[in-house]
Enzyme design. Structure first.
Site, PDB file in Angstrom:
ATOM      1  N   GLY A 106       0.763  -1.249   0.000  1.00 21.06           N
ATOM      2  CA  GLY A 106       0.000   0.000   0.000  1.00 21.06           C
ATOM      3  C   GLY A 106       0.789   1.293   0.000  1.00 21.06           C
TER       4      GLY A 106
ATOM      5  N   GLU B 144       3.818  -6.857   1.912  1.00 27.17           N
ATOM      6  CA  GLU B 144       3.414  -7.201   0.540  1.00 27.17           C
ATOM      7  C   GLU B 144       3.446  -5.982  -0.372  1.00 27.17           C
ATOM      8  OE1 GLU B 144      -0.571  -8.589   1.060  1.00 27.17           O
ATOM      9  OE2 GLU B 144       0.013 -10.326   2.240  1.00 27.17           O
ATOM     10  N   PRO B 145       4.562  -5.289  -0.473  1.00 28.81           N
ATOM     11  CA  PRO B 145       4.578  -4.102  -1.320  1.00 28.81           C
ATOM     12  C   PRO B 145       4.636  -4.464  -2.799  1.00 28.81           C
ATOM     13  CG  PRO B 145       6.774  -4.533  -0.525  1.00 28.81           C
ATOM     14  CD  PRO B 145       5.886  -5.584   0.091  1.00 28.81           C
ATOM     15  N   GLY B 146       3.941  -3.708  -3.603  1.00 30.71           N
ATOM     16  CA  GLY B 146       4.024  -3.905  -5.049  1.00 30.71           C
ATOM     17  C   GLY B 146       4.466  -2.617  -5.710  1.00 30.71           C
ATOM     18  N   ARG B 147       3.588  -1.626  -5.622  1.00 32.20           N
ATOM     19  CA  ARG B 147       3.802  -0.363  -6.324  1.00 32.20           C
ATOM     20  C   ARG B 147       5.120   0.321  -5.960  1.00 32.20           C
ATOM     21  NH1 ARG B 147      -0.741   2.525  -8.024  1.00 32.20           N
ATOM     22  NH2 ARG B 147      -1.907   1.445  -6.423  1.00 32.20           N
TER      23      ARG B 147
ATOM     24  N   ARG C   4      -4.652   2.349 -16.230  1.00 30.24           N
ATOM     25  CA  ARG C   4      -4.880   3.137 -15.009  1.00 30.24           C
ATOM     26  C   ARG C   4      -5.592   4.477 -15.258  1.00 30.24           C
ATOM     27  NH1 ARG C   4      -1.655   4.856 -11.748  1.00 30.24           N
ATOM     28  NH2 ARG C   4      -2.670   4.072  -9.876  1.00 30.24           N
TER      29      ARG C   4
ATOM     30  N   CYS D  56     -11.335   2.466 -29.559  1.00 26.26           N
ATOM     31  CA  CYS D  56     -12.656   3.043 -29.794  1.00 26.26           C
ATOM     32  C   CYS D  56     -13.448   3.165 -28.499  1.00 26.26           C
ATOM     33  CB  CYS D  56     -13.411   2.191 -30.796  1.00 26.26           C
ATOM     34  SG  CYS D  56     -12.466   2.001 -32.293  1.00 26.26           S
ATOM     35  N   GLU D  57     -13.003   4.012 -27.618  1.00 24.05           N
ATOM     36  CA  GLU D  57     -13.664   4.289 -26.340  1.00 24.05           C
ATOM     37  C   GLU D  57     -13.328   5.731 -25.992  1.00 24.05           C
ATOM     38  OE1 GLU D  57     -15.279   2.194 -24.106  1.00 24.05           O
ATOM     39  OE2 GLU D  57     -14.906   0.322 -25.166  1.00 24.05           O
TER      40      GLU D  57
ATOM     41  N   TYR E  98       1.300  -2.082 -12.098  1.00 21.23           N
ATOM     42  CA  TYR E  98      -0.066  -2.120 -12.617  1.00 21.23           C
ATOM     43  C   TYR E  98      -0.130  -1.534 -14.021  1.00 21.23           C
ATOM     44  CZ  TYR E  98      -0.672  -2.972  -7.679  1.00 21.23           C
ATOM     45  OH  TYR E  98      -0.553  -3.485  -6.414  1.00 21.23           O
TER      46      TYR E  98
HETATM   47  N1  LLP Z   1      -1.463  -7.143  -0.782  1.00 23.30           N
HETATM   48  C1  LLP Z   1      -2.751  -7.238  -1.136  1.00 23.30           C
HETATM   49  C2  LLP Z   1      -3.594  -8.196  -0.419  1.00 23.30           C
HETATM   50  C3  LLP Z   1      -3.262  -6.434  -2.163  1.00 23.30           C
HETATM   51  O1  LLP Z   1      -4.542  -6.534  -2.483  1.00 23.30           O
HETATM   52  C4  LLP Z   1      -2.419  -5.516  -2.829  1.00 23.30           C
HETATM   53  C5  LLP Z   1      -2.912  -4.666  -3.901  1.00 23.30           C
HETATM   54  C6  LLP Z   1      -1.063  -5.455  -2.444  1.00 23.30           C
HETATM   55  C7  LLP Z   1      -0.624  -6.270  -1.406  1.00 23.30           C
HETATM   56  C8  LLP Z   1      -0.065  -4.532  -3.093  1.00 23.30           C
HETATM   57  O2  LLP Z   1      -0.382  -3.200  -2.891  1.00 23.30           O
HETATM   58  P1  LLP Z   1       0.636  -2.033  -3.305  1.00 23.30           P
HETATM   59  O3  LLP Z   1       1.838  -2.109  -2.416  1.00 23.30           O
HETATM   60  O4  LLP Z   1       1.002  -2.248  -4.715  1.00 23.30           O
HETATM   61  O5  LLP Z   1      -0.136  -0.800  -3.105  1.00 23.30           O
HETATM   62  N2  LLP Z   1      -4.591  -1.635  -9.946  1.00 23.30           N
HETATM   63  C9  LLP Z   1      -4.533  -0.611  -8.937  1.00 23.30           C
HETATM   64  C10 LLP Z   1      -3.953  -1.127  -7.655  1.00 23.30           C
HETATM   65  C11 LLP Z   1      -4.700  -2.300  -7.081  1.00 23.30           C
HETATM   66  C12 LLP Z   1      -4.069  -2.817  -5.829  1.00 23.30           C
HETATM   67  C13 LLP Z   1      -4.703  -4.086  -5.410  1.00 23.30           C
HETATM   68  N3  LLP Z   1      -4.112  -4.718  -4.288  1.00 23.30           N
HETATM   69  C14 LLP Z   1      -3.739   0.565  -9.474  1.00 23.30           C
HETATM   70  O6  LLP Z   1      -3.295   0.515 -10.602  1.00 23.30           O
HETATM   71  O7  LLP Z   1      -3.592   1.561  -8.790  1.00 23.30           O
END
Ligand code: LLP
Length: 428
Positions: free
Chosen positions: A250, A285-288, A324, A357-358, A387
Protein backbone atom coordinates in the site's frame (compact mmCIF):
# COMPACT_ATOMS: atom_id res chain seq x y z
CA UNK A 1 20.31 19.77 -15.85
CA UNK A 2 16.67 19.73 -16.96
CA UNK A 3 14.42 18.93 -14.05
CA UNK A 4 11.92 16.14 -14.56
CA UNK A 5 8.38 16.40 -13.18
CA UNK A 6 9.02 13.54 -10.77
CA UNK A 7 12.12 12.56 -8.86
CA UNK A 8 14.12 9.80 -10.52
CA UNK A 9 17.57 8.31 -10.14
CA UNK A 10 17.37 6.52 -13.45
CA UNK A 11 15.67 8.88 -15.89
CA UNK A 12 17.60 11.81 -17.26
CA UNK A 13 17.96 14.00 -20.33
CA UNK A 14 21.48 13.47 -21.65
CA UNK A 15 22.69 14.84 -24.95
CA UNK A 16 19.23 16.18 -25.61
CA UNK A 17 17.54 12.81 -25.25
CA UNK A 18 15.71 11.06 -22.42
CA UNK A 19 17.58 8.01 -21.15
CA UNK A 20 16.73 5.14 -18.85
CA UNK A 21 19.97 4.51 -16.96
CA UNK A 22 22.56 4.83 -19.75
CA UNK A 23 20.30 3.83 -22.60
CA UNK A 24 18.86 6.47 -24.92
CA UNK A 25 15.19 5.73 -25.35
CA UNK A 26 15.02 7.01 -28.93
CA UNK A 27 17.82 4.71 -30.07
CA UNK A 28 16.45 1.71 -28.24
CA UNK A 29 12.91 1.95 -29.57
CA UNK A 30 14.24 1.95 -33.12
CA UNK A 31 14.99 -1.71 -32.37
CA UNK A 32 12.02 -2.59 -30.18
CA UNK A 33 9.26 -0.53 -31.77
CA UNK A 34 6.53 1.21 -29.82
CA UNK A 35 4.56 1.06 -27.63
CA UNK A 36 7.03 -0.58 -25.30
CA UNK A 37 7.59 -0.90 -21.56
CA UNK A 38 11.12 -0.04 -20.45
CA UNK A 39 12.26 -0.98 -16.95
CA UNK A 40 15.33 0.04 -14.98
CA UNK A 41 16.99 -2.77 -13.04
CA UNK A 42 18.63 -0.25 -10.74
CA UNK A 43 15.32 1.38 -9.85
CA UNK A 44 13.76 -1.95 -8.78
CA UNK A 45 16.79 -2.86 -6.72
CA UNK A 46 17.20 0.57 -5.12
CA UNK A 47 13.64 0.53 -3.83
CA UNK A 48 13.76 -3.06 -2.67
CA UNK A 49 17.08 -2.66 -0.90
CA UNK A 50 16.02 0.61 0.70
CA UNK A 51 12.95 -1.04 2.14
CA UNK A 52 15.02 -3.98 3.33
CA UNK A 53 17.43 -1.57 5.00
CA UNK A 54 14.61 0.35 6.65
CA UNK A 55 13.59 -2.90 8.38
CA UNK A 56 17.13 -4.12 9.05
CA UNK A 57 16.88 -5.00 12.74
CA UNK A 58 13.54 -6.72 12.38
CA UNK A 59 12.89 -10.36 11.50
CA UNK A 60 11.03 -9.80 8.26
CA UNK A 61 10.21 -11.01 4.74
CA UNK A 62 9.28 -8.67 1.90
CA UNK A 63 6.79 -10.50 -0.30
CA UNK A 64 6.60 -8.54 -3.54
CA UNK A 65 2.98 -8.30 -4.76
CA UNK A 66 3.18 -10.11 -8.09
CA UNK A 67 0.12 -8.32 -9.41
CA UNK A 68 2.07 -5.06 -9.66
CA UNK A 69 4.63 -6.45 -12.10
CA UNK A 70 4.61 -10.14 -12.81
CA UNK A 71 7.37 -10.48 -15.39
CA UNK A 72 9.47 -13.55 -14.56
CA UNK A 73 12.75 -11.66 -14.89
CA UNK A 74 11.58 -9.03 -12.43
CA UNK A 75 10.50 -11.73 -10.00
CA UNK A 76 13.86 -13.48 -10.36
CA UNK A 77 15.69 -10.20 -9.83
CA UNK A 78 13.88 -9.56 -6.55
CA UNK A 79 14.27 -13.17 -5.49
CA UNK A 80 18.03 -12.83 -5.90
CA UNK A 81 17.95 -10.16 -3.16
CA UNK A 82 15.94 -12.30 -0.76
CA UNK A 83 12.38 -11.31 -1.61
CA UNK A 84 9.36 -13.53 -1.24
CA UNK A 85 6.11 -13.04 -3.14
CA UNK A 86 2.47 -12.31 -2.50
CA UNK A 87 0.26 -14.10 -5.00
CA UNK A 88 -3.48 -13.82 -5.55
CA UNK A 89 -4.24 -16.51 -8.12
CA UNK A 90 -3.16 -19.89 -9.43
CA UNK A 91 -1.51 -18.06 -12.32
CA UNK A 92 0.59 -16.00 -9.94
CA UNK A 93 1.54 -19.14 -7.99
CA UNK A 94 2.63 -20.63 -11.31
CA UNK A 95 4.77 -17.57 -12.02
CA UNK A 96 6.28 -17.75 -8.53
CA UNK A 97 7.21 -21.38 -9.12
CA UNK A 98 8.66 -20.62 -12.55
CA UNK A 99 10.74 -17.81 -11.03
CA UNK A 100 12.10 -20.30 -8.50
CA UNK A 101 10.59 -19.10 -5.21
CA UNK A 102 10.62 -21.75 -2.54
CA UNK A 103 7.29 -22.40 -0.82
CA UNK A 104 8.37 -20.79 2.45
CA UNK A 105 8.64 -17.46 0.63
CA UNK A 106 5.15 -17.49 -0.88
CA UNK A 107 1.91 -16.18 0.57
CA UNK A 108 -1.45 -16.52 -1.10
CA UNK A 109 -4.03 -13.76 -0.65
CA UNK A 110 -7.28 -13.29 -2.50
CA UNK A 111 -10.94 -13.20 -1.67
CA UNK A 112 -12.06 -16.03 -3.97
CA UNK A 113 -9.61 -18.90 -3.95
CA UNK A 114 -10.89 -21.81 -6.03
CA UNK A 115 -10.46 -25.48 -5.10
CA UNK A 116 -7.91 -25.83 -7.88
CA UNK A 117 -5.90 -22.88 -6.57
CA UNK A 118 -6.05 -24.20 -3.02
CA UNK A 119 -4.76 -27.59 -4.19
CA UNK A 120 -1.99 -25.92 -6.20
CA UNK A 121 -0.91 -23.89 -3.18
CA UNK A 122 -0.94 -26.94 -0.89
CA UNK A 123 1.12 -28.86 -3.43
CA UNK A 124 3.39 -25.94 -4.36
CA UNK A 125 6.85 -27.44 -4.92
CA UNK A 126 5.69 -30.42 -2.82
CA UNK A 127 6.27 -28.45 0.42
CA UNK A 128 3.31 -26.10 0.07
CA UNK A 129 3.37 -22.36 0.70
CA UNK A 130 4.14 -20.34 3.80
CA UNK A 131 0.66 -18.96 4.33
CA UNK A 132 -2.87 -18.85 3.01
CA UNK A 133 -4.33 -15.48 3.88
CA UNK A 134 -7.89 -16.55 4.60
CA UNK A 135 -10.61 -14.07 3.75
CA UNK A 136 -13.80 -15.80 4.96
CA UNK A 137 -15.05 -18.50 7.29
CA UNK A 138 -16.25 -20.58 4.35
CA UNK A 139 -12.80 -20.40 2.80
CA UNK A 140 -11.27 -21.64 6.04
CA UNK A 141 -13.51 -24.71 5.98
CA UNK A 142 -12.78 -25.27 2.32
CA UNK A 143 -9.02 -25.21 2.87
CA UNK A 144 -9.38 -27.58 5.82
CA UNK A 145 -11.48 -30.01 3.76
CA UNK A 146 -9.05 -29.99 0.84
CA UNK A 147 -6.01 -30.34 3.11
CA UNK A 148 -7.71 -33.32 4.75
CA UNK A 149 -8.24 -34.99 1.39
CA UNK A 150 -4.61 -34.42 0.51
CA UNK A 151 -3.57 -35.61 3.98
CA UNK A 152 -1.78 -32.36 4.74
CA UNK A 153 -1.78 -29.74 7.46
CA UNK A 154 -1.47 -26.18 6.22
CA UNK A 155 -0.48 -22.90 7.82
CA UNK A 156 -2.94 -20.06 7.51
CA UNK A 157 -3.29 -16.44 8.52
CA UNK A 158 -6.62 -14.72 8.90
CA UNK A 159 -6.97 -11.49 6.97
CA UNK A 160 -8.28 -8.93 9.38
CA UNK A 161 -10.29 -5.99 8.09
CA UNK A 162 -9.30 -3.33 10.63
CA UNK A 163 -11.95 -0.85 9.47
CA UNK A 164 -9.67 2.10 8.87
CA UNK A 165 -10.06 4.58 6.06
CA UNK A 166 -6.93 4.52 3.92
CA UNK A 167 -8.09 7.78 2.28
CA UNK A 168 -7.03 6.65 -1.15
CA UNK A 169 -9.01 6.13 -4.35
CA UNK A 170 -12.20 4.19 -3.50
CA UNK A 171 -11.33 1.50 -6.05
CA UNK A 172 -8.08 0.71 -4.24
CA UNK A 173 -9.26 1.12 -0.67
CA UNK A 174 -9.66 -2.25 0.97
CA UNK A 175 -9.66 -1.88 4.75
CA UNK A 176 -13.12 -0.46 5.38
CA UNK A 177 -16.11 -2.41 6.68
CA UNK A 178 -17.95 -1.94 3.41
CA UNK A 179 -15.11 -3.49 1.37
CA UNK A 180 -15.29 -7.14 0.35
CA UNK A 181 -11.86 -7.90 1.77
CA UNK A 182 -10.89 -9.68 4.96
CA UNK A 183 -12.76 -10.70 8.09
CA UNK A 184 -14.44 -8.08 10.20
CA UNK A 185 -13.57 -8.09 13.87
CA UNK A 186 -16.48 -10.29 15.00
CA UNK A 187 -16.12 -12.64 12.01
CA UNK A 188 -12.48 -13.08 12.87
CA UNK A 189 -13.32 -13.96 16.49
CA UNK A 190 -15.78 -16.53 15.22
CA UNK A 191 -13.19 -17.95 12.83
CA UNK A 192 -10.76 -18.40 15.73
CA UNK A 193 -13.37 -20.30 17.73
CA UNK A 194 -14.26 -22.49 14.77
CA UNK A 195 -10.62 -23.15 13.96
CA UNK A 196 -10.24 -25.20 17.09
CA UNK A 197 -12.41 -27.87 15.53
CA UNK A 198 -10.39 -28.01 12.32
CA UNK A 199 -7.59 -30.55 12.18
CA UNK A 200 -5.89 -29.63 8.92
CA UNK A 201 -5.28 -25.91 9.26
CA UNK A 202 -3.07 -24.23 11.86
CA UNK A 203 -3.40 -20.54 12.52
CA UNK A 204 0.07 -19.00 12.37
CA UNK A 205 -0.63 -15.36 11.80
CA UNK A 206 -2.89 -12.46 10.96
CA UNK A 207 -2.70 -10.24 7.90
CA UNK A 208 -4.00 -6.86 6.85
CA UNK A 209 -3.93 -4.73 3.71
CA UNK A 210 -5.88 -1.50 3.92
CA UNK A 211 -5.42 -0.07 0.46
CA UNK A 212 -3.00 1.06 -2.16
CA UNK A 213 -1.19 4.30 -3.08
CA UNK A 214 -1.24 5.55 0.51
CA UNK A 215 0.57 8.85 0.92
CA UNK A 216 0.11 9.17 4.65
CA UNK A 217 1.29 6.93 7.47
CA UNK A 218 -1.54 7.70 9.88
CA UNK A 219 -4.05 5.13 8.56
CA UNK A 220 -1.27 2.54 8.51
CA UNK A 221 -0.35 3.32 12.11
CA UNK A 222 -4.01 2.98 13.14
CA UNK A 223 -4.26 -0.33 11.32
CA UNK A 224 -1.01 -1.64 12.85
CA UNK A 225 -2.20 -0.92 16.40
CA UNK A 226 -5.57 -2.45 15.70
CA UNK A 227 -3.80 -5.51 14.34
CA UNK A 228 -1.64 -5.78 17.44
CA UNK A 229 -4.63 -5.45 19.69
CA UNK A 230 -6.47 -8.13 17.74
CA UNK A 231 -3.43 -10.39 17.90
CA UNK A 232 -3.43 -10.27 21.70
CA UNK A 233 -7.10 -11.19 21.74
CA UNK A 234 -6.62 -14.05 19.29
CA UNK A 235 -3.69 -15.45 21.25
CA UNK A 236 -5.73 -15.43 24.45
CA UNK A 237 -8.44 -17.41 22.73
CA UNK A 238 -5.94 -19.85 21.25
CA UNK A 239 -3.58 -20.02 24.23
CA UNK A 240 -0.54 -20.05 21.97
CA UNK A 241 1.55 -17.44 20.18
CA UNK A 242 1.22 -16.57 16.52
CA UNK A 243 4.35 -16.70 14.35
CA UNK A 244 3.92 -13.84 11.94
CA UNK A 245 1.97 -10.71 11.15
CA UNK A 246 1.56 -9.58 7.55
CA UNK A 247 1.15 -5.84 7.16
CA UNK A 248 0.17 -5.91 3.48
CA UNK A 249 1.36 -3.38 0.94
CA UNK A 250 0.00 0.00 0.00
CA UNK A 251 2.87 2.48 0.20
CA UNK A 252 2.24 5.20 -2.34
CA UNK A 253 4.66 6.64 -4.89
CA UNK A 254 5.14 9.92 -6.68
CA UNK A 255 3.00 10.11 -9.81
CA UNK A 256 2.90 13.91 -10.07
CA UNK A 257 4.93 16.85 -8.92
CA UNK A 258 2.73 17.55 -5.90
CA UNK A 259 2.77 13.99 -4.53
CA UNK A 260 4.83 13.64 -1.41
CA UNK A 261 5.36 9.93 -0.96
CA UNK A 262 6.07 8.30 2.38
CA UNK A 263 9.79 7.80 2.89
CA UNK A 264 10.70 4.17 3.27
CA UNK A 265 12.84 5.05 6.27
CA UNK A 266 9.81 6.60 8.00
CA UNK A 267 7.71 3.58 7.10
CA UNK A 268 10.38 1.29 8.52
CA UNK A 269 10.57 3.40 11.68
CA UNK A 270 6.84 3.14 12.19
CA UNK A 271 6.90 -0.63 11.77
CA UNK A 272 9.80 -0.92 14.20
CA UNK A 273 8.06 1.35 16.70
CA UNK A 274 4.96 -0.81 16.70
CA UNK A 275 6.44 -4.29 16.30
CA UNK A 276 10.09 -4.43 17.32
CA UNK A 277 9.31 -5.57 20.86
CA UNK A 278 6.92 -8.25 19.68
CA UNK A 279 7.94 -11.84 18.88
CA UNK A 280 6.45 -11.89 15.39
CA UNK A 281 8.12 -12.19 12.06
CA UNK A 282 6.87 -9.26 9.98
CA UNK A 283 5.74 -9.93 6.43
CA UNK A 284 5.11 -7.13 3.94
CA UNK A 285 3.41 -7.20 0.54
CA UNK A 286 4.58 -4.10 -1.32
CA UNK A 287 4.02 -3.90 -5.05
CA UNK A 288 3.80 -0.36 -6.32
CA UNK A 289 6.58 1.13 -4.23
CA UNK A 290 9.08 -1.37 -5.62
CA UNK A 291 8.03 -1.18 -9.23
CA UNK A 292 6.03 1.91 -10.27
CA UNK A 293 8.92 4.28 -10.84
CA UNK A 294 11.09 1.57 -12.34
CA UNK A 295 9.08 1.63 -15.56
CA UNK A 296 8.08 3.91 -18.40
CA UNK A 297 5.77 3.24 -21.30
CA UNK A 298 7.13 4.73 -24.50
CA UNK A 299 4.73 5.69 -27.24
CA UNK A 300 4.95 7.42 -30.61
CA UNK A 301 2.77 10.27 -31.79
CA UNK A 302 0.56 9.29 -34.71
CA UNK A 303 -1.55 12.38 -35.34
CA UNK A 304 -2.33 15.84 -34.04
CA UNK A 305 -5.93 16.98 -34.08
CA UNK A 306 -6.01 20.73 -33.48
CA UNK A 307 -9.22 21.96 -31.90
CA UNK A 308 -10.20 25.42 -30.72
CA UNK A 309 -10.25 24.57 -26.99
CA UNK A 310 -7.40 22.04 -26.93
CA UNK A 311 -5.47 19.74 -29.20
CA UNK A 312 -5.52 15.97 -29.23
CA UNK A 313 -2.36 14.00 -29.74
CA UNK A 314 -3.26 10.53 -30.90
CA UNK A 315 -0.49 8.13 -29.91
CA UNK A 316 0.17 4.44 -30.52
CA UNK A 317 -0.29 3.44 -26.85
CA UNK A 318 -3.73 3.29 -25.30
CA UNK A 319 -5.81 2.07 -22.42
CA UNK A 320 -4.96 -1.46 -23.52
CA UNK A 321 -1.28 -0.96 -22.63
CA UNK A 322 -1.90 1.27 -19.59
CA UNK A 323 -5.38 1.00 -18.12
CA UNK A 324 -4.88 3.14 -15.01
CA UNK A 325 -5.82 6.56 -16.42
CA UNK A 326 -9.04 5.33 -18.04
CA UNK A 327 -9.95 3.03 -15.16
CA UNK A 328 -9.23 5.25 -12.16
CA UNK A 329 -8.56 8.65 -13.69
CA UNK A 330 -4.97 8.18 -12.51
CA UNK A 331 -2.34 10.74 -13.40
CA UNK A 332 0.90 9.71 -15.10
CA UNK A 333 3.37 12.37 -16.15
CA UNK A 334 3.89 12.31 -19.92
CA UNK A 335 7.04 13.90 -21.29
CA UNK A 336 8.66 14.14 -24.72
CA UNK A 337 11.72 11.96 -25.21
CA UNK A 338 13.47 14.80 -27.01
CA UNK A 339 14.65 17.38 -24.49
CA UNK A 340 14.04 20.37 -26.78
CA UNK A 341 10.38 19.44 -26.99
CA UNK A 342 10.21 19.14 -23.21
CA UNK A 343 11.78 22.55 -22.59
CA UNK A 344 10.00 24.28 -25.50
CA UNK A 345 8.06 27.21 -24.05
CA UNK A 346 5.38 27.33 -26.72
CA UNK A 347 2.91 24.99 -25.15
CA UNK A 348 -0.60 23.96 -26.01
CA UNK A 349 -3.21 22.35 -23.78
CA UNK A 350 -3.32 18.80 -25.04
CA UNK A 351 -5.10 15.52 -24.40
CA UNK A 352 -2.95 12.48 -25.12
CA UNK A 353 -5.28 9.79 -26.40
CA UNK A 354 -4.96 6.28 -27.76
CA UNK A 355 -6.46 4.69 -30.87
CA UNK A 356 -8.99 2.53 -29.00
CA UNK A 357 -12.66 3.04 -29.79
CA UNK A 358 -13.66 4.29 -26.34
CA UNK A 359 -14.01 7.87 -25.16
CA UNK A 360 -12.27 6.85 -21.95
CA UNK A 361 -9.12 5.98 -23.90
CA UNK A 362 -7.24 8.99 -22.59
CA UNK A 363 -3.71 8.66 -21.23
CA UNK A 364 -3.34 12.26 -20.10
CA UNK A 365 -5.80 15.13 -19.96
CA UNK A 366 -5.18 18.87 -20.27
CA UNK A 367 -1.41 18.64 -20.37
CA UNK A 368 0.76 21.55 -21.39
CA UNK A 369 2.84 20.09 -24.15
CA UNK A 370 4.98 21.61 -26.89
CA UNK A 371 3.03 22.75 -29.94
CA UNK A 372 5.85 21.30 -32.04
CA UNK A 373 5.12 17.71 -31.08
CA UNK A 374 4.18 15.86 -34.22
CA UNK A 375 3.95 12.50 -35.93
CA UNK A 376 6.97 10.33 -35.18
CA UNK A 377 7.92 12.09 -31.93
CA UNK A 378 8.21 9.93 -28.84
CA UNK A 379 6.57 10.39 -25.46
CA UNK A 380 7.46 8.67 -22.21
CA UNK A 381 4.61 7.89 -19.85
CA UNK A 382 6.21 7.78 -16.42
CA UNK A 383 5.60 5.65 -13.31
CA UNK A 384 4.28 2.80 -15.43
CA UNK A 385 6.21 -0.06 -13.81
CA UNK A 386 3.39 -1.06 -11.46
CA UNK A 387 -0.07 -2.12 -12.62
CA UNK A 388 0.99 -1.24 -16.15
CA UNK A 389 1.76 -4.30 -18.22
CA UNK A 390 -0.02 -6.55 -15.71
CA UNK A 391 -3.30 -4.78 -16.42
CA UNK A 392 -2.78 -4.65 -20.18
CA UNK A 393 -5.42 -6.25 -22.38
CA UNK A 394 -5.88 -7.20 -26.00
CA UNK A 395 -9.06 -5.16 -26.39
CA UNK A 396 -9.61 -3.98 -29.97
CA UNK A 397 -7.37 -6.95 -30.86
CA UNK A 398 -4.24 -5.08 -29.95
CA UNK A 399 -1.24 -7.33 -29.28
CA UNK A 400 0.32 -6.54 -25.90
CA UNK A 401 3.65 -4.70 -26.03
CA UNK A 402 7.19 -5.87 -25.28
CA UNK A 403 8.86 -5.40 -21.91
CA UNK A 404 12.55 -4.51 -21.87
CA UNK A 405 14.88 -4.50 -18.87
CA UNK A 406 17.69 -1.96 -18.90
CA UNK A 407 20.83 -2.20 -16.82
CA UNK A 408 23.52 0.44 -17.34
CA UNK A 409 24.23 0.55 -21.05
CA UNK A 410 22.63 -2.82 -21.69
CA UNK A 411 19.09 -3.91 -22.41
CA UNK A 412 17.27 -7.20 -22.71
CA UNK A 413 13.80 -7.98 -24.03
CA UNK A 414 12.20 -9.79 -21.11
CA UNK A 415 8.89 -10.28 -22.85
CA UNK A 416 8.45 -10.21 -26.58
CA UNK A 417 5.75 -8.07 -28.09
CA UNK A 418 2.76 -10.21 -28.96
CA UNK A 419 1.88 -10.73 -32.60
CA UNK A 420 -1.38 -11.30 -34.44
CA UNK A 421 -1.10 -15.06 -34.02
CA UNK A 422 -1.03 -14.56 -30.24
CA UNK A 423 -4.37 -12.79 -30.54
CA UNK A 424 -6.15 -15.90 -31.82
CA UNK A 425 -4.19 -18.43 -29.75
CA UNK A 426 -6.55 -21.18 -28.67
CA UNK A 427 -9.39 -20.09 -30.95
CA UNK A 428 -10.40 -22.98 -33.18
N1 LLP B 1 -1.46 -7.14 -0.78
C1 LLP B 1 -2.75 -7.24 -1.14
C2 LLP B 1 -3.59 -8.20 -0.42
C3 LLP B 1 -3.26 -6.43 -2.16
O1 LLP B 1 -4.54 -6.53 -2.48
C4 LLP B 1 -2.42 -5.52 -2.83
C5 LLP B 1 -2.91 -4.67 -3.90
C6 LLP B 1 -1.06 -5.46 -2.44
C7 LLP B 1 -0.62 -6.27 -1.41
C8 LLP B 1 -0.07 -4.53 -3.09
O2 LLP B 1 -0.38 -3.20 -2.89
P1 LLP B 1 0.64 -2.03 -3.31
O3 LLP B 1 1.84 -2.11 -2.42
O4 LLP B 1 1.00 -2.25 -4.71
O5 LLP B 1 -0.14 -0.80 -3.10
N2 LLP B 1 -4.59 -1.63 -9.95
C9 LLP B 1 -4.53 -0.61 -8.94
C10 LLP B 1 -3.95 -1.13 -7.66
C11 LLP B 1 -4.70 -2.30 -7.08
C12 LLP B 1 -4.07 -2.82 -5.83
C13 LLP B 1 -4.70 -4.09 -5.41
N3 LLP B 1 -4.11 -4.72 -4.29
C14 LLP B 1 -3.74 0.57 -9.47
O6 LLP B 1 -3.29 0.52 -10.60
O7 LLP B 1 -3.59 1.56 -8.79
Amino acid sequence: MTKLPIKSEVLEYTKGQLSVEKVEIAKLVKKTGTPVYLYSKKAFLDQFLELQKALDSLDHLICFAIKANSNLEILKLLKSKGAGVDSVSGGELFRARKAGFSGNKVVFSGVGKTDREIIEAIQYNKTGILSFHVESIEELFRIDAIAKKLKRKVGVALRFNPDVDAKTHPYISTGLKENKFGLQSDELDEAVTLLKGLKHVSLHGLSIHIGSQLLNLTPMQDAFYRLLHKTEKVEKALSYRLKYLDLGGGIGVQYKKEDKPISLTQYGKLIKKVFSKTPYKILLEPGRVISANAGVLVTEVLYRKPRSEKDFLVVDASMTELARPSLYGSHHEIIPVEEALFTDRKKQTTDIVGPVCESSDVLGRDRDLSMQLKRGDLLAILSAGAYGFTMASQYNSRPRPAEVLISGTRHRVIRKAENYADLIHGES
